[in-house]
Motif scaffolding. Structure first.
Motif, PDB file in Angstrom:
ATOM      1  N   HIS A  65       1.884   1.215   1.295  1.00 15.64           N
ATOM      2  CA  HIS A  65       2.094   2.511   1.917  1.00 15.64           C
ATOM      3  C   HIS A  65       2.886   3.460   1.018  1.00 15.64           C
ATOM      4  CE1 HIS A  65       0.943   0.568   5.921  1.00 15.64           C
ATOM      5  NE2 HIS A  65       0.010   1.420   5.594  1.00 15.64           N
ATOM      6  N   GLU A  75      -6.537   5.075   2.050  1.00 15.97           N
ATOM      7  CA  GLU A  75      -7.024   4.184   3.095  1.00 15.97           C
ATOM      8  C   GLU A  75      -8.419   4.623   3.512  1.00 15.97           C
ATOM      9  OE1 GLU A  75      -4.231   3.679   6.284  1.00 15.97           O
ATOM     10  OE2 GLU A  75      -5.402   2.096   7.231  1.00 15.97           O
ATOM     11  N   SER A  83      -7.821  -2.628   7.975  1.00 16.54           N
ATOM     12  CA  SER A  83      -7.656  -1.521   7.038  1.00 16.54           C
ATOM     13  C   SER A  83      -8.180  -1.883   5.664  1.00 16.54           C
ATOM     14  CB  SER A  83      -6.180  -1.156   6.903  1.00 16.54           C
ATOM     15  OG  SER A  83      -5.756  -0.406   8.004  1.00 16.54           O
TER      16      SER A  83
ATOM     17  N   HIS B  81      -6.713   1.857  13.360  1.00 13.25           N
ATOM     18  CA  HIS B  81      -5.748   1.298  14.289  1.00 13.25           C
ATOM     19  C   HIS B  81      -6.176   1.371  15.741  1.00 13.25           C
ATOM     20  CE1 HIS B  81      -3.298   0.931  10.818  1.00 13.25           C
ATOM     21  NE2 HIS B  81      -3.315   2.211  10.602  1.00 13.25           N
TER      22      HIS B  81
END
Ligand SMILES: [Mn+2]
Ligand SMILES: [Mn+2]
Ligand SMILES: [Zn+2]
Ligand SMILES: [Zn+2]
Lengths: 142, 142
Positions: A65, A75, A83, B81
DNA sequence: TCAATAGTTTAGAATTATTATAATGTAGTT
DNA sequence: AACTACATTATAATAATTCTAAACTATTGA
Protein backbone atom coordinates in the motif's frame (compact mmCIF):
# COMPACT_ATOMS: atom_id res chain seq x y z
CA UNK A 1 11.23 2.52 -11.37
CA UNK A 2 13.70 1.42 -14.01
CA UNK A 3 15.18 -2.02 -13.66
CA UNK A 4 18.46 -2.87 -11.98
CA UNK A 5 18.52 0.32 -10.02
CA UNK A 6 19.61 0.65 -6.47
CA UNK A 7 16.46 0.28 -4.47
CA UNK A 8 18.01 1.72 -1.37
CA UNK A 9 18.27 5.03 -3.20
CA UNK A 10 14.89 4.67 -4.84
CA UNK A 11 13.11 4.04 -1.58
CA UNK A 12 14.82 6.99 0.07
CA UNK A 13 13.76 9.23 -2.79
CA UNK A 14 10.10 8.53 -2.13
CA UNK A 15 10.49 8.82 1.63
CA UNK A 16 10.29 5.16 2.55
CA UNK A 17 13.01 3.78 4.78
CA UNK A 18 15.01 1.14 2.93
CA UNK A 19 14.57 -1.71 5.32
CA UNK A 20 15.67 -5.23 4.47
CA UNK A 21 12.04 -6.21 3.80
CA UNK A 22 11.37 -3.28 1.50
CA UNK A 23 14.57 -3.65 -0.50
CA UNK A 24 13.81 -7.30 -1.06
CA UNK A 25 10.26 -6.56 -2.01
CA UNK A 26 11.39 -3.96 -4.52
CA UNK A 27 13.83 -6.35 -6.07
CA UNK A 28 11.14 -8.96 -6.48
CA UNK A 29 8.73 -6.42 -7.91
CA UNK A 30 10.84 -4.18 -10.08
CA UNK A 31 14.14 -5.87 -10.84
CA UNK A 32 12.86 -7.70 -13.90
CA UNK A 33 12.44 -7.33 -17.62
CA UNK A 34 8.68 -6.99 -17.80
CA UNK A 35 5.97 -5.70 -15.53
CA UNK A 36 3.74 -8.28 -13.93
CA UNK A 37 0.58 -8.93 -11.98
CA UNK A 38 0.39 -10.49 -8.55
CA UNK A 39 -1.72 -11.12 -5.52
CA UNK A 40 -0.52 -10.44 -1.99
CA UNK A 41 -0.08 -14.15 -1.38
CA UNK A 42 2.00 -14.58 -4.53
CA UNK A 43 4.22 -11.80 -3.32
CA UNK A 44 4.63 -13.10 0.22
CA UNK A 45 5.87 -16.38 -1.20
CA UNK A 46 8.25 -14.73 -3.64
CA UNK A 47 9.79 -12.49 -1.02
CA UNK A 48 10.09 -15.24 1.57
CA UNK A 49 11.90 -17.40 -0.97
CA UNK A 50 14.24 -14.59 -1.93
CA UNK A 51 15.04 -13.72 1.69
CA UNK A 52 15.17 -17.32 2.82
CA UNK A 53 13.12 -16.43 5.84
CA UNK A 54 9.51 -15.51 6.41
CA UNK A 55 8.17 -12.02 6.00
CA UNK A 56 5.09 -10.99 7.89
CA UNK A 57 1.86 -10.71 5.93
CA UNK A 58 1.15 -7.36 7.56
CA UNK A 59 4.45 -5.99 6.27
CA UNK A 60 3.65 -7.05 2.76
CA UNK A 61 0.23 -5.40 2.94
CA UNK A 62 1.70 -2.25 4.44
CA UNK A 63 4.51 -1.99 1.94
CA UNK A 64 2.33 -2.77 -1.06
CA UNK A 65 0.00 0.00 0.00
CA UNK A 66 2.91 2.37 0.63
CA UNK A 67 4.24 1.70 -2.87
CA UNK A 68 0.74 2.04 -4.30
CA UNK A 69 0.33 5.43 -2.64
CA UNK A 70 3.63 6.54 -4.12
CA UNK A 71 2.45 5.47 -7.55
CA UNK A 72 4.70 2.45 -8.03
CA UNK A 73 1.93 -0.10 -7.93
CA UNK A 74 -1.63 -0.15 -9.10
CA UNK A 75 -4.53 -2.23 -7.87
CA UNK A 76 -6.62 -4.00 -10.49
CA UNK A 77 -10.23 -4.96 -9.82
CA UNK A 78 -11.30 -8.09 -11.58
CA UNK A 79 -12.54 -10.43 -9.04
CA UNK A 80 -14.45 -9.24 -6.05
CA UNK A 81 -12.83 -11.87 -3.93
CA UNK A 82 -9.16 -11.07 -4.26
CA UNK A 83 -6.94 -8.06 -4.93
CA UNK A 84 -4.60 -8.07 -7.87
CA UNK A 85 -1.77 -5.61 -8.21
CA UNK A 86 0.18 -4.52 -11.24
CA UNK A 87 3.71 -3.18 -11.52
CA UNK A 88 2.61 -1.50 -14.74
CA UNK A 89 1.11 1.70 -13.41
CA UNK A 90 0.35 3.27 -16.79
CA UNK A 91 -3.26 3.25 -17.96
CA UNK A 92 -3.80 0.02 -19.85
CA UNK A 93 -6.31 -2.70 -20.53
CA UNK A 94 -6.35 -6.37 -19.57
CA UNK A 95 -7.27 -9.82 -20.59
CA UNK A 96 -8.40 -11.95 -17.68
CA UNK A 97 -8.18 -15.68 -18.21
CA UNK A 98 -11.13 -17.12 -16.35
CA UNK A 99 -9.61 -20.60 -16.38
CA UNK A 100 -6.22 -19.81 -14.90
CA UNK A 101 -7.10 -16.50 -13.20
CA UNK A 102 -4.19 -14.89 -14.98
CA UNK A 103 -4.06 -11.26 -16.06
CA UNK A 104 -2.45 -10.28 -19.35
CA UNK A 105 -1.85 -6.74 -20.55
CA UNK A 106 -3.36 -5.59 -23.82
CA UNK A 107 -1.01 -3.63 -26.04
CA UNK A 108 -2.03 -0.19 -27.28
CA UNK A 109 -2.16 -1.62 -30.75
CA UNK A 110 -4.63 -4.31 -29.71
CA UNK A 111 -7.49 -1.89 -29.21
CA UNK A 112 -8.71 1.46 -30.51
CA UNK A 113 -8.67 4.56 -28.39
CA UNK A 114 -11.89 4.73 -26.38
CA UNK A 115 -13.94 7.86 -26.57
CA UNK A 116 -16.56 8.45 -23.86
CA UNK A 117 -19.21 10.81 -25.17
CA UNK A 118 -21.15 11.23 -21.97
CA UNK A 119 -20.01 13.37 -19.13
CA UNK A 120 -21.47 13.66 -15.67
CA UNK A 121 -21.75 17.19 -14.39
CA UNK A 122 -19.32 17.98 -11.62
CA UNK A 123 -17.40 14.77 -12.21
CA UNK A 124 -14.18 14.24 -14.09
CA UNK A 125 -13.01 10.99 -15.62
CA UNK A 126 -10.13 9.44 -13.71
CA UNK A 127 -9.64 6.36 -15.85
CA UNK A 128 -11.15 4.32 -18.65
CA UNK A 129 -10.15 0.70 -18.53
CA UNK A 130 -11.26 -2.32 -20.46
CA UNK A 131 -11.40 -5.83 -19.12
CA UNK A 132 -11.62 -8.62 -21.66
CA UNK A 133 -12.62 -11.89 -20.09
CA UNK A 134 -11.42 -14.95 -21.95
CA UNK A 135 -11.81 -18.65 -21.35
CA UNK A 136 -10.79 -21.83 -23.11
CA UNK A 137 -12.56 -22.29 -26.40
CA UNK A 138 -13.87 -25.83 -26.24
CA UNK A 139 -15.76 -26.26 -29.48
CA UNK A 140 -16.91 -29.60 -28.11
CA UNK A 141 -19.55 -28.11 -25.87
CA UNK A 142 -23.34 -28.20 -26.24
CA UNK B 1 -37.74 -10.91 -16.49
CA UNK B 2 -40.21 -8.29 -17.61
CA UNK B 3 -41.69 -6.05 -14.99
CA UNK B 4 -44.98 -6.65 -13.23
CA UNK B 5 -44.99 -10.31 -13.98
CA UNK B 6 -46.02 -13.03 -11.65
CA UNK B 7 -42.84 -14.08 -9.96
CA UNK B 8 -44.33 -17.31 -8.70
CA UNK B 9 -44.63 -18.44 -12.32
CA UNK B 10 -41.28 -16.99 -13.27
CA UNK B 11 -39.45 -18.77 -10.50
CA UNK B 12 -41.13 -22.07 -11.35
CA UNK B 13 -40.10 -21.68 -14.96
CA UNK B 14 -36.45 -21.59 -14.01
CA UNK B 15 -36.78 -24.40 -11.51
CA UNK B 16 -36.59 -22.41 -8.30
CA UNK B 17 -39.27 -23.00 -5.71
CA UNK B 18 -41.30 -19.86 -5.20
CA UNK B 19 -40.82 -19.43 -1.50
CA UNK B 20 -41.93 -16.30 0.30
CA UNK B 21 -38.33 -15.11 0.50
CA UNK B 22 -37.69 -15.59 -3.21
CA UNK B 23 -40.91 -13.98 -4.37
CA UNK B 24 -40.19 -10.95 -2.23
CA UNK B 25 -36.63 -10.77 -3.47
CA UNK B 26 -37.81 -10.93 -7.08
CA UNK B 27 -40.28 -8.16 -6.52
CA UNK B 28 -37.60 -5.96 -5.02
CA UNK B 29 -35.21 -6.77 -7.83
CA UNK B 30 -37.36 -6.91 -10.93
CA UNK B 31 -40.66 -5.20 -10.28
CA UNK B 32 -39.43 -1.74 -11.22
CA UNK B 33 -39.06 0.57 -14.17
CA UNK B 34 -35.30 0.53 -14.55
CA UNK B 35 -32.56 -1.94 -13.83
CA UNK B 36 -30.31 -1.16 -10.90
CA UNK B 37 -27.11 -2.02 -9.07
CA UNK B 38 -26.89 -3.26 -5.51
CA UNK B 39 -24.73 -4.88 -2.89
CA UNK B 40 -25.88 -7.84 -0.80
CA UNK B 41 -26.33 -5.60 2.20
CA UNK B 42 -28.46 -3.14 0.25
CA UNK B 43 -30.65 -6.01 -0.81
CA UNK B 44 -31.02 -7.53 2.65
CA UNK B 45 -32.29 -4.20 3.90
CA UNK B 46 -34.70 -3.73 1.02
CA UNK B 47 -36.19 -7.20 1.36
CA UNK B 48 -36.45 -7.02 5.13
CA UNK B 49 -38.32 -3.73 4.81
CA UNK B 50 -40.65 -5.13 2.19
CA UNK B 51 -41.39 -8.27 4.19
CA UNK B 52 -41.52 -6.48 7.50
CA UNK B 53 -39.41 -9.20 9.06
CA UNK B 54 -35.80 -10.19 8.80
CA UNK B 55 -34.44 -12.38 6.07
CA UNK B 56 -31.32 -14.39 6.70
CA UNK B 57 -28.13 -13.19 5.07
CA UNK B 58 -27.37 -16.72 3.91
CA UNK B 59 -30.68 -16.86 2.06
CA UNK B 60 -29.95 -13.65 0.26
CA UNK B 61 -26.54 -14.90 -0.77
CA UNK B 62 -27.98 -18.24 -1.86
CA UNK B 63 -30.81 -16.72 -3.83
CA UNK B 64 -28.69 -14.06 -5.47
CA UNK B 65 -26.32 -16.76 -6.63
CA UNK B 66 -29.22 -18.93 -7.80
CA UNK B 67 -30.60 -16.05 -9.85
CA UNK B 68 -27.13 -15.25 -11.13
CA UNK B 69 -26.68 -18.84 -12.29
CA UNK B 70 -30.01 -18.65 -14.12
CA UNK B 71 -28.88 -15.48 -15.85
CA UNK B 72 -31.15 -13.00 -14.09
CA UNK B 73 -28.38 -11.20 -12.27
CA UNK B 74 -24.85 -10.31 -13.10
CA UNK B 75 -21.93 -9.65 -10.80
CA UNK B 76 -19.89 -6.52 -11.49
CA UNK B 77 -16.26 -6.27 -10.39
CA UNK B 78 -15.20 -2.81 -9.46
CA UNK B 79 -13.91 -2.94 -6.02
CA UNK B 80 -12.03 -5.90 -4.69
CA UNK B 81 -13.59 -5.43 -1.32
CA UNK B 82 -17.29 -5.73 -2.07
CA UNK B 83 -19.50 -7.45 -4.62
CA UNK B 84 -21.87 -5.42 -6.73
CA UNK B 85 -24.70 -7.00 -8.66
CA UNK B 86 -26.71 -5.71 -11.59
CA UNK B 87 -30.24 -6.53 -12.71
CA UNK B 88 -29.17 -5.49 -16.19
CA UNK B 89 -27.64 -8.70 -17.45
CA UNK B 90 -26.92 -7.48 -20.98
CA UNK B 91 -23.33 -6.63 -21.84
CA UNK B 92 -22.81 -2.98 -20.98
CA UNK B 93 -20.32 -0.53 -19.59
CA UNK B 94 -20.24 1.44 -16.36
CA UNK B 95 -19.32 4.64 -14.72
CA UNK B 96 -18.18 4.18 -11.14
CA UNK B 97 -18.39 7.21 -8.94
CA UNK B 98 -15.43 6.98 -6.60
CA UNK B 99 -16.94 9.50 -4.19
CA UNK B 100 -20.34 7.88 -3.67
CA UNK B 101 -19.43 4.33 -4.75
CA UNK B 102 -22.38 4.37 -7.13
CA UNK B 103 -22.51 2.52 -10.41
CA UNK B 104 -24.15 4.09 -13.45
CA UNK B 105 -24.78 2.38 -16.78
CA UNK B 106 -23.29 3.82 -19.95
CA UNK B 107 -25.65 3.93 -22.90
CA UNK B 108 -24.66 2.33 -26.17
CA UNK B 109 -24.54 5.78 -27.68
CA UNK B 110 -22.04 7.00 -25.08
CA UNK B 111 -19.20 4.91 -26.42
CA UNK B 112 -18.00 3.40 -29.69
CA UNK B 113 -18.02 -0.30 -30.32
CA UNK B 114 -14.80 -1.80 -29.01
CA UNK B 115 -12.75 -3.92 -31.31
CA UNK B 116 -10.13 -6.22 -29.80
CA UNK B 117 -7.50 -7.01 -32.38
CA UNK B 118 -5.52 -9.54 -30.39
CA UNK B 119 -6.64 -13.06 -29.83
CA UNK B 120 -5.18 -15.65 -27.53
CA UNK B 121 -4.89 -19.10 -29.06
CA UNK B 122 -7.32 -21.59 -27.59
CA UNK B 123 -9.22 -18.86 -25.80
CA UNK B 124 -12.45 -17.17 -26.76
CA UNK B 125 -13.62 -13.77 -25.61
CA UNK B 126 -16.48 -13.97 -23.13
CA UNK B 127 -16.97 -10.27 -22.55
CA UNK B 128 -15.46 -6.86 -23.15
CA UNK B 129 -16.45 -4.35 -20.55
CA UNK B 130 -15.34 -0.83 -19.85
CA UNK B 131 -15.20 0.77 -16.45
CA UNK B 132 -14.99 4.54 -16.33
CA UNK B 133 -13.98 5.82 -12.94
CA UNK B 134 -15.18 9.30 -12.15
CA UNK B 135 -14.79 11.56 -9.15
CA UNK B 136 -15.80 15.05 -8.21
CA UNK B 137 -14.05 17.70 -10.27
CA UNK B 138 -12.77 20.14 -7.69
CA UNK B 139 -10.85 22.70 -9.73
CA UNK B 140 -9.79 24.17 -6.39
CA UNK B 141 -7.15 21.54 -5.72
CA UNK B 142 -3.37 21.94 -5.86
C1' DT C 1 -56.02 -34.92 1.66
C1' DC C 2 -51.78 -35.79 3.51
C1' DA C 3 -47.52 -38.14 4.13
C1' DA C 4 -43.14 -38.62 1.80
C1' DT C 5 -39.54 -36.24 -0.39
C1' DA C 6 -36.65 -32.94 -2.10
C1' DG C 7 -35.40 -28.55 -1.77
C1' DT C 8 -35.11 -24.17 1.34
C1' DT C 9 -34.29 -21.25 5.27
C1' DT C 10 -31.99 -20.29 9.25
C1' DA C 11 -28.69 -19.27 13.10
C1' DG C 12 -24.54 -19.72 13.93
C1' DA C 13 -19.86 -21.47 13.02
C1' DA C 14 -16.06 -21.51 9.76
C1' DT C 15 -13.16 -19.48 6.36
C1' DT C 16 -10.67 -15.96 3.98
C1' DA C 17 -8.91 -11.51 2.99
C1' DT C 18 -7.68 -7.55 5.11
C1' DT C 19 -6.70 -4.17 8.78
C1' DA C 20 -5.65 -2.81 13.60
C1' DT C 21 -2.91 -3.20 17.86
C1' DA C 22 0.85 -2.85 20.59
C1' DA C 23 5.25 -4.58 21.73
C1' DT C 24 9.78 -4.95 19.80
C1' DG C 25 13.24 -3.73 16.46
C1' DT C 26 15.90 -0.73 13.34
C1' DA C 27 17.32 3.28 10.24
C1' DG C 28 18.67 7.90 10.27
C1' DT C 29 20.36 11.69 12.91
C1' DT C 30 23.05 14.01 16.24
C1' DA D 1 26.32 5.77 21.32
C1' DA D 2 21.86 7.62 22.16
C1' DC D 3 17.64 9.37 20.56
C1' DT D 4 13.76 9.36 17.79
C1' DA D 5 10.73 8.26 14.32
C1' DC D 6 9.30 4.86 11.72
C1' DA D 7 8.87 -0.24 10.55
C1' DT D 8 8.15 -5.11 11.56
C1' DT D 9 5.96 -8.63 13.81
C1' DA D 10 2.71 -11.83 16.00
C1' DT D 11 -1.56 -11.76 17.07
C1' DA D 12 -6.24 -10.07 17.51
C1' DA D 13 -10.05 -7.88 15.26
C1' DT D 14 -13.11 -7.08 11.43
C1' DA D 15 -15.73 -7.85 7.35
C1' DA D 16 -17.39 -10.41 3.49
C1' DT D 17 -18.64 -14.75 2.23
C1' DT D 18 -19.53 -19.68 2.59
C1' DC D 19 -20.56 -23.84 5.21
C1' DT D 20 -23.25 -26.81 8.37
C1' DA D 21 -26.85 -29.11 10.13
C1' DA D 22 -31.26 -28.73 12.06
C1' DA D 23 -35.89 -27.03 11.30
C1' DC D 24 -39.14 -25.84 7.81
C1' DT D 25 -41.99 -25.86 3.47
C1' DA D 26 -43.42 -26.54 -1.37
C1' DT D 27 -44.47 -30.18 -4.35
C1' DT D 28 -46.01 -34.66 -5.63
C1' DG D 29 -48.66 -38.45 -5.97
C1' DA D 30 -50.99 -42.19 -3.21
MN1 LIG E 1 -7.05 -2.63 -1.34
MN1 LIG F 1 -19.38 -13.90 -5.81
ZN1 LIG G 1 -1.49 -4.87 -16.26
ZN1 LIG H 1 -25.10 -1.94 -14.98
Amino acid sequence: MPKNCNFIEKLREVGLRPTKQRVNMCEVLFNREKTFHFTINDLVKMISEKMNEKISLATVYNTVHALEKKGYLKEISIDSHKSYFDTNTLAHHHFFDEDTHELIDLNESDIDKINIRKNITGKKINSVEVLVRVASDNQNQK
